[in-house]
Design a protein around this motif. Structure first.
Motif, PDB file in Angstrom:
ATOM      1  N   LEU A 177      11.526  33.049  40.672  1.00 54.67           N
ATOM      2  CA  LEU A 177      10.869  34.286  40.235  1.00 54.67           C
ATOM      3  C   LEU A 177      11.311  35.464  41.087  1.00 54.67           C
ATOM      4  N   CYS A 178      11.507  35.229  42.382  1.00 56.93           N
ATOM      5  CA  CYS A 178      12.037  36.295  43.243  1.00 56.93           C
ATOM      6  C   CYS A 178      13.425  36.720  42.778  1.00 56.93           C
ATOM      7  N   LYS A 179      14.225  35.758  42.355  1.00 57.99           N
ATOM      8  CA  LYS A 179      15.583  36.069  41.879  1.00 57.99           C
ATOM      9  C   LYS A 179      15.537  36.987  40.658  1.00 57.99           C
ATOM     10  N   ILE A 180      14.575  36.778  39.785  1.00 63.74           N
ATOM     11  CA  ILE A 180      14.418  37.670  38.635  1.00 63.74           C
ATOM     12  C   ILE A 180      14.192  39.098  39.117  1.00 63.74           C
ATOM     13  N   THR A 181      13.278  39.255  40.072  1.00 60.47           N
ATOM     14  CA  THR A 181      13.016  40.584  40.620  1.00 60.47           C
ATOM     15  C   THR A 181      14.254  41.162  41.275  1.00 60.47           C
ATOM     16  N   GLU A 182      14.923  40.357  42.069  1.00 58.00           N
ATOM     17  CA  GLU A 182      16.105  40.845  42.797  1.00 58.00           C
ATOM     18  C   GLU A 182      17.184  41.351  41.842  1.00 58.00           C
ATOM     19  N   ASP A 183      17.326  40.677  40.708  1.00 56.41           N
ATOM     20  CA  ASP A 183      18.341  41.092  39.736  1.00 56.41           C
ATOM     21  C   ASP A 183      17.843  42.226  38.842  1.00 56.41           C
ATOM     22  N   LEU A 184      16.677  42.028  38.216  1.00 55.60           N
ATOM     23  CA  LEU A 184      16.241  42.964  37.179  1.00 55.60           C
ATOM     24  C   LEU A 184      15.764  44.296  37.739  1.00 55.60           C
ATOM     25  N   ILE A 185      15.255  44.299  38.955  1.00 55.11           N
ATOM     26  CA  ILE A 185      14.749  45.541  39.532  1.00 55.11           C
ATOM     27  C   ILE A 185      15.757  46.194  40.466  1.00 55.11           C
ATOM     28  N   PHE A 186      16.395  45.398  41.309  1.00 56.79           N
ATOM     29  CA  PHE A 186      17.200  45.972  42.379  1.00 56.79           C
ATOM     30  C   PHE A 186      18.702  45.991  42.115  1.00 56.79           C
ATOM     31  N   THR A 187      19.154  45.398  41.008  1.00 51.19           N
ATOM     32  CA  THR A 187      20.596  45.305  40.808  1.00 51.19           C
ATOM     33  C   THR A 187      21.037  45.740  39.413  1.00 51.19           C
ATOM     34  N   ASP A 188      20.520  45.106  38.385  1.00 50.05           N
ATOM     35  CA  ASP A 188      21.049  45.307  37.031  1.00 50.05           C
ATOM     36  C   ASP A 188      21.014  46.748  36.523  1.00 50.05           C
ATOM     37  N   PRO A 189      19.944  47.521  36.768  1.00 49.65           N
ATOM     38  CA  PRO A 189      19.940  48.882  36.213  1.00 49.65           C
ATOM     39  C   PRO A 189      21.058  49.775  36.748  1.00 49.65           C
ATOM     40  N   TYR A 190      21.701  49.341  37.828  1.00 50.87           N
ATOM     41  CA  TYR A 190      22.709  50.170  38.496  1.00 50.87           C
ATOM     42  C   TYR A 190      24.134  49.668  38.239  1.00 50.87           C
ATOM     43  N   ARG A 191      24.250  48.760  37.290  1.00 48.79           N
ATOM     44  CA  ARG A 191      25.558  48.218  36.924  1.00 48.79           C
ATOM     45  C   ARG A 191      25.527  47.885  35.435  1.00 48.79           C
ATOM     46  N   ILE A 192      26.674  47.549  34.895  1.00 46.77           N
ATOM     47  CA  ILE A 192      26.711  47.076  33.507  1.00 46.77           C
ATOM     48  C   ILE A 192      26.176  45.641  33.483  1.00 46.77           C
ATOM     49  N   ALA A 193      25.107  45.430  32.759  1.00 47.37           N
ATOM     50  CA  ALA A 193      24.487  44.111  32.651  1.00 47.37           C
ATOM     51  C   ALA A 193      24.127  43.876  31.191  1.00 47.37           C
ATOM     52  N   GLU A 194      24.372  42.684  30.720  1.00 48.10           N
ATOM     53  CA  GLU A 194      24.218  42.368  29.296  1.00 48.10           C
ATOM     54  C   GLU A 194      22.832  42.686  28.767  1.00 48.10           C
ATOM     55  N   GLN A 195      21.800  42.488  29.589  1.00 48.06           N
ATOM     56  CA  GLN A 195      20.435  42.628  29.093  1.00 48.06           C
ATOM     57  C   GLN A 195      19.826  44.014  29.339  1.00 48.06           C
ATOM     58  N   ASN A 196      20.593  44.907  29.937  1.00 51.04           N
ATOM     59  CA  ASN A 196      20.092  46.274  30.087  1.00 51.04           C
ATOM     60  C   ASN A 196      19.940  46.940  28.720  1.00 51.04           C
ATOM     61  N   ARG A 197      18.998  47.821  28.619  1.00 53.99           N
ATOM     62  CA  ARG A 197      18.894  48.657  27.422  1.00 53.99           C
ATOM     63  C   ARG A 197      18.156  49.931  27.794  1.00 53.99           C
ATOM     64  N   TRP A 198      18.347  50.972  26.987  1.00 54.01           N
ATOM     65  CA  TRP A 198      17.680  52.249  27.219  1.00 54.01           C
ATOM     66  C   TRP A 198      17.599  52.990  25.898  1.00 54.01           C
ATOM     67  N   THR A 199      16.994  54.152  25.891  1.00 52.13           N
ATOM     68  CA  THR A 199      16.842  54.934  24.675  1.00 52.13           C
ATOM     69  C   THR A 199      18.168  55.627  24.369  1.00 52.13           C
ATOM     70  N   ALA A 200      18.989  54.940  23.622  1.00 48.44           N
ATOM     71  CA  ALA A 200      20.317  55.449  23.263  1.00 48.44           C
ATOM     72  C   ALA A 200      20.227  56.228  21.955  1.00 48.44           C
ATOM     73  N   PRO A 201      21.103  57.220  21.783  1.00 41.05           N
ATOM     74  CA  PRO A 201      22.164  57.651  22.689  1.00 41.05           C
ATOM     75  C   PRO A 201      21.710  58.672  23.717  1.00 41.05           C
ATOM     76  N   TYR A 202      20.404  59.043  23.670  1.00 39.10           N
ATOM     77  CA  TYR A 202      19.938  60.182  24.451  1.00 39.10           C
ATOM     78  C   TYR A 202      20.070  59.980  25.960  1.00 39.10           C
ATOM     79  N   LEU A 203      19.924  58.740  26.421  1.00 40.64           N
ATOM     80  CA  LEU A 203      20.000  58.478  27.858  1.00 40.64           C
ATOM     81  C   LEU A 203      21.323  57.838  28.266  1.00 40.64           C
ATOM     82  N   ASP A 204      22.322  57.855  27.391  1.00 39.88           N
ATOM     83  CA  ASP A 204      23.611  57.250  27.721  1.00 39.88           C
ATOM     84  C   ASP A 204      24.218  57.870  28.983  1.00 39.88           C
ATOM     85  N   ALA A 205      24.212  59.189  29.054  1.00 40.53           N
ATOM     86  CA  ALA A 205      24.826  59.852  30.211  1.00 40.53           C
ATOM     87  C   ALA A 205      24.045  59.553  31.482  1.00 40.53           C
TER      88      ALA A 205
END
Length: 429
Positions: A177-205
């Motif tokens: 469970l800690c690994k989930i936090t370490e990846d999903l909170i502290f790593t993935d949003p700052y890199r290209i990750a398959e499971q990332n998503r956002w309000t596209a296209p408005y937040l693409d930039a």
């Protein structure tokens, strides 16, 4: 309370769950009536588990069973069932330290990864209430008591080194469970990750800018290291407004399956982050300009009160129960020692506030660019309006993470949020 460990794990759907509970005399008596008449409703809207409400002629219970995978994703993401055991341990400890602020435990079966708990009624998930613009006058007192007591009484400030290390050991196996936090909170949003998503296209930039922002990468990496290497106290580990159930005057904290020993600011920051996100999302739920002004004022007042009341209660506990192996009393004898220790307590709290601000920022960014999002934003139907609210939250979060030193008090956070309330970002698309 703890069920028999014997037997193989199996997923209990409606018929099997009815039979299982019928075989537990205390639970069957609590429900009342014939098992065939019990009403079963599957209510799990979280990311990981099955959750059922069972009602009989006399009463009801809530039943939670861990699945051997992440429910949000499916069997392609396996997850150990042991998390249900850690959740049970955490709820048991929290009930001792903050009585009346977690659901009562009625039964636990480690082999089935299943726990039966008090049915909380008429409580609702706090996040749903915030989306509707509801104010909760009892929340500040309850959540600050919960955090102050569960964090202080599992820390080195009151425990011996041996007791503290035993606590760490009891939860050390919850590393998946800690690994989930370490990846999903502290790593993935700052890199290209398959499971990332956002309000596209408005937040693409904006998503691209997060991946290119080296100052932000340094700041989030420092927070990640602190999360991994700072076992200050027993954390809930996922203390957001979706893990809190409320009425006007009652609060119950649920779902501590991410519990482990980590930095205190992670829990406190999670609460503050979710309130700040509710504030920024509020504009997107308006039906007319200014309709939610009173609610938004209450949210920011609540943000301030959460930190200030937590800090006051935590310090009071330290002054009355500072018997741990950290800051030994024998080193601070007499009036001069007492004054010096009090000054050090203030330094400690300032450091804890800086951690809280940083972790709050990390929790905010992950909910906008990571895997699991908040309904605070998601239920804003107009995607462009949603993106505006999210961009405001991200702008504040970046400042809190990279320029943490400029946020000396909680009032600095709410002031900055207030100034961003009507800021109009430049959006892609």
């Amino acid at each position: 309370m703890t069920g028999d460990r014997a037997g193989d794990y199996r997923i209990l759907h409606e018929a099997a769950l009815r039979d299982y509970l019928a075989g537990l005399p205390d639970i069957a008596a609590l429900l009342g009536g014939e098992p065939a008449s019990w009403e079963i409703t599957e209510v799990g809207d979280g990311n990981l588990n099955l959750v059922f409400i069972m009602k009989g002629a006399r009463g009801g219970v809530a039943v939670k069973q861990a699945l051997p995978y992440v429910r949000l994703v499916g069997e392609s993401w396996p997850l150990p069932l042991s998390r249900a055991h850690y959740e049970y341990l955490a709820l048991s400890r929290q009930a001792q330290l903050a009585p009346g602020l977690v659901p009562a435990l009625l039964h636990h079966n480690e082999a089935l990864a299943l726990t039966v708990m008090e049915l909380l009624e008429p409580h609702i998930i706090m996040r749903k209430g915030l989306v509707a613009g509801t104010q909760y006058p009892g929340f500040v007192g309850d959540i600050t008591t919960f955090m102050a007591r569960t964090l202080f009484f599992t820390s080195d400030l009151t425990l011996s080194a041996a007791e503290k290390k035993q606590g760490i050991a009891a939860f050390a196996g919850n590393h998946a469970l800690c690994k989930i936090t370490e990846d999903l909170i502290f790593t993935d949003p700052y890199r290209i990750a398959e499971q990332n998503r956002w309000t596209a296209p408005y937040l693409d930039a904006l998503a691209t800018s997060l991946r290119d922002d080296m100052e932000l990468h340094v700041a989030i990496s420092r927070l990640k290291l602190k999360f991994m290497a700072g076992p200050e106290a027993l954390l809930h580990g996922d203390l957001h407004t979706g893990s809190i159930m409320v009425t006007d005057n009652q609060t119950r904290v649920i779902d501590p399956e991410f519990a482990f020993y980590g930095p205190m600011g992670f829990d406190v920051g999670a609460v503050i982050a979710n309130l700040v996100m509710a504030y920024f999302a509020s504009a997107g739920h308006e039906r007319s300009p200014g309709e939610r002004a009173a609610f938004e004022a209450w949210v920011l007042e609540t943000v301030e009160q959460v930190w200030n009341e937590f800090a006051r209660k935590f310090l009071d506990l330290w002054r009355a129960n500072g018997t741990g192996d950290a800051y030994p009393v024998s080193l601070f004898a007499g009036a001069q020692g007492a004054a010096r220790l009090e000054a050090e307590r203030q330094v400690y709290m300032q450091r804890l506030f800086a951690d809280t601000a940083g972790f709050a920022a990390a929790k905010t960014i992950r909910r906008i660019f990571g895997l699991a999002h908040n309904i605070d934003f998601e239920l804003i139907e107009d995607p462009k309006k949603r993106a505006v609210s999210e961009a405001r939250a991200v702008r504040l979060a970046r400042a809190m993470m990279v320029e943490t030193g400029t946020f000396r008090t909680i009032a600095d956070v709410t002031s900055a949020a207030r100034k961003l309330r009507d800021w109009q970002p430049e959006l892609a698309g």
